[in-house]
Scaffold this motif. Structure first.
Motif, PDB file in Angstrom:
ATOM      1  N   LYS A 252      30.885   9.860  42.904  1.00 47.62           N
ATOM      2  CA  LYS A 252      29.542  10.215  43.370  1.00 47.62           C
ATOM      3  C   LYS A 252      28.616  10.519  42.198  1.00 47.62           C
TER       4      LYS A 252
ATOM      5  N   PRO B 135      25.963   9.043  40.815  1.00 49.98           N
ATOM      6  CA  PRO B 135      24.499   9.065  41.008  1.00 49.98           C
ATOM      7  C   PRO B 135      24.019  10.325  41.740  1.00 49.98           C
TER       8      PRO B 135
ATOM      9  N   ARG C 262      24.335  13.279  39.254  1.00 50.31           N
ATOM     10  CA  ARG C 262      23.248  13.205  38.261  1.00 50.31           C
ATOM     11  C   ARG C 262      21.920  13.638  38.880  1.00 50.31           C
ATOM     12  N   ALA C 263      21.633  13.173  40.092  1.00 52.62           N
ATOM     13  CA  ALA C 263      20.378  13.531  40.757  1.00 52.62           C
ATOM     14  C   ALA C 263      20.306  15.037  41.012  1.00 52.62           C
TER      15      ALA C 263
ATOM     16  N   SER D 269      19.698  13.695  32.170  1.00 54.01           N
ATOM     17  CA  SER D 269      20.334  12.561  32.854  1.00 54.01           C
ATOM     18  C   SER D 269      21.517  12.024  32.049  1.00 54.01           C
TER      19      SER D 269
ATOM     20  N   THR E 219      25.431  12.146  33.170  1.00 46.62           N
ATOM     21  CA  THR E 219      26.158  10.882  33.282  1.00 46.62           C
ATOM     22  C   THR E 219      27.465  10.918  32.494  1.00 46.62           C
TER      23      THR E 219
END
Length: 134
Positions: free
Chosen positions: A31, A33, A36-37, A54, A58
């Protein structure tokens, strides 16, 4: 091989930290993304540039997983513990920017745990570090 209590304590402590780091990485990778969000949203009001946040978010699961993969079998244990401490230092920095002091306290406990393992590295047994080299 018969381990002393101190050697057994070190091995168990190394395994515990290794599994912890490994699982932090493994549960975040599928998961990535979303992870990171969430980190970007959390640090939106911080002085850190979004690109840096970011990139950190990552890379973090891969670094955590890599540290865990080294600690569980006891391969490059000392450098892996140094890497673990650098991760914790970076997390303390970020949590401090967000003024999440209870989280900083938890991270300081991780730091003390790592310091204890480093201080007792001479008791590292049942590990790939101790295999003879040719």
């Amino acid at each position: 091989m018969r381990l002393t209590n101190v050697e057994l304590a070190f091995v168990l402590g190394r395994l515990l930290l290794g599994v912890n780091f490994l699982m932090h990485g493994l549960v975040r990778l599928p998961k990535l993304p979303v992870f990171r969000a969430g980190i970007l949203k959390e640090f939106a009001a911080s002085p850190l540039p979004p690109g840096l946040v970011s990139a950190f978010a990552t890379v973090l699961p891969f670094v955590e997983g890599g540290i865990g993969l080294l600690l569980v079998p006891g391969l490059l244990t000392r450098p892996a513990l140094v890497a673990a401490m650098l991760v914790i230092i970076s997390l303390v920095f970020g949590s401090s920017l967000l003024e999440k002091w209870s989280l900083v306290g938890d991270q300081l406990l991780y730091g003390l745990y790592i310091i204890t393992l480093v201080a007792h590295l001479q008791h590292n047994r049942l590990c790939l570090d101790r295999l003879p080299t040719s």
